[in-house]
Scaffold this active site. Structure first.
Site, PDB file in Angstrom:
ATOM      1  CG  HIS A   1       0.611   4.806 -12.766  1.00 51.61           C
ATOM      2  ND1 HIS A   1       1.288   5.202 -13.720  1.00 51.61           N
ATOM      3  CD2 HIS A   1       0.249   3.113 -12.708  1.00 51.61           C
ATOM      4  CE1 HIS A   1       0.890   4.016 -14.756  1.00 51.61           C
ATOM      5  NE2 HIS A   1       0.686   2.927 -13.887  1.00 51.61           N
TER       6      HIS A   1
ATOM      7  CG  PHE B   1       0.028  11.158  -0.095  1.00 52.97           C
ATOM      8  CD1 PHE B   1      -0.104  10.075  -0.170  1.00 52.97           C
ATOM      9  CD2 PHE B   1       1.376  12.209  -0.151  1.00 52.97           C
ATOM     10  CE1 PHE B   1       0.656   9.273  -0.499  1.00 52.97           C
ATOM     11  CE2 PHE B   1       2.360  11.122  -0.472  1.00 52.97           C
ATOM     12  CZ  PHE B   1       2.692  10.304  -0.299  1.00 52.97           C
ATOM     13  N   GLY B   2      -2.640  10.691   1.339  1.00 51.35           N
ATOM     14  CA  GLY B   2      -3.240   9.511   2.412  1.00 51.35           C
ATOM     15  C   GLY B   2      -4.471   9.432   3.465  1.00 51.35           C
TER      16      GLY B   2
ATOM     17  CG  ASP C   1       2.098  -1.951  -1.012  1.00 50.30           C
ATOM     18  OD1 ASP C   1       1.839  -1.414  -1.053  1.00 50.30           O
ATOM     19  OD2 ASP C   1       2.341  -3.384  -0.668  1.00 50.30           O
ATOM     20  CB  THR C   2       3.300   2.561   2.213  1.00 53.24           C
ATOM     21  OG1 THR C   2       4.432   3.120   1.504  1.00 53.24           O
ATOM     22  CG2 THR C   2       3.393   3.279   3.324  1.00 53.24           C
TER      23      THR C   2
ATOM     24  CD  GLU D   1       3.408  12.313 -11.672  1.00 55.34           C
ATOM     25  OE1 GLU D   1       3.259  13.635 -11.256  1.00 55.34           O
ATOM     26  OE2 GLU D   1       2.786  11.282 -11.777  1.00 55.34           O
TER      27      GLU D   1
ATOM     28  CG  HIS E   1       6.353   5.827   6.668  1.00 56.58           C
ATOM     29  ND1 HIS E   1       5.025   6.767   6.983  1.00 56.58           N
ATOM     30  CD2 HIS E   1       5.147   5.700   5.006  1.00 56.58           C
ATOM     31  CE1 HIS E   1       4.386   7.070   5.900  1.00 56.58           C
ATOM     32  NE2 HIS E   1       4.798   6.135   4.989  1.00 56.58           N
ATOM     33  NE  ARG E   2       6.751   6.869  -0.036  1.00 54.09           N
ATOM     34  CZ  ARG E   2       5.544   7.333   0.391  1.00 54.09           C
ATOM     35  NH1 ARG E   2       5.035   8.002   0.888  1.00 54.09           N
ATOM     36  NH2 ARG E   2       4.249   6.178   0.453  1.00 54.09           N
TER      37      ARG E   2
END
Length: 195
Positions: free
Chosen positions: A10, A150-151, A70-71, A12, A178-179
């Protein structure tokens, strides 16, 4: 020809980041796009387990090829915390500013500020599950810098860079994160196993 695939999120920001990496060969849609508004529980104690829960939920309920991630931010001096609890480190509100503030408090007297971001992707393609992972190492700086991302991006400085993820901007981050590493593995797999 463009193929459609669901990214079980979810978020964005994450959706845009990953869609940019998979474009133009794949049209990535999120949970909102398929009418899935449930908050899929992340009840496992590993990144791999949580990623699988989300991809399996979408595949079981919507019958669509799907991947989820999942991170976790794993900080050496905190024995790998916040890890699987990164998004809700400071509470169930999942507030990034609160999470960063708590992490900086936990590290205030630590000299070792090394950390790594780790992403695990669970892909369910034609009913079979596949895993991909990506790791980027760096350090937690002492105060937030930058407005992009973000994060934990404003306090994570990847090795080899003078800037934080939030200062580097999405073009650079999408190359080295990483992603991005995990998604590139996913892309190679998808190219080899065209849906």
């Amino acid at each position: 020809m463009e193929h459609k695939i669901v990214f079980a999120t979810h978020n964005e920001n994450k959706l845009k980041e990953v869609a940019a990496l998979l474009s133009p060969l794949y049209h990535v849609v999120g949970l909102n796009d398929i009418g899935c508004h449930e908050d899929i529980p992340e009840t496992e104690n590993t990144l791999e387990g949580n990623a699988y829960l989300k991809s399996k939920y979408v595949y079981d309920h919507y019958g669509l090829d799907c991947f989820s991630d999942d991170t976790g931010l794993e900080v050496t001096a905190l024995h790998g915390e916040p890890g699987v609890f990164s998004a809700r480190y400071a509470g169930e509100g999942r507030n990034s500013d609160d999470n960063m503030a708590k992490l900086l408090r936990e590290l205030h007297d630590k000299t070792d500020r090394s950390a790594q971001f780790r992403t695990v992707i669970s892909l369910i393609l034609k009913g079979e599950e596949h895993h991909f992972d990506g790791i980027v190492r760096g350090n937690i700086i002492e105060e937030k810098r930058g407005r992009a991302g973000f994060g934990y991006d404003p306090i994570f400085q990847p090795i080899g860079y003078a800037e934080t993820f939030a200062e580097l901007g999405s073009d650079v981050k999408n190359e080295i994160s990483h992603r991005a590493i995990a998604v590139k593995k996913l892309i190679r797999f998808l190219h080899d196993h065209k849906a």
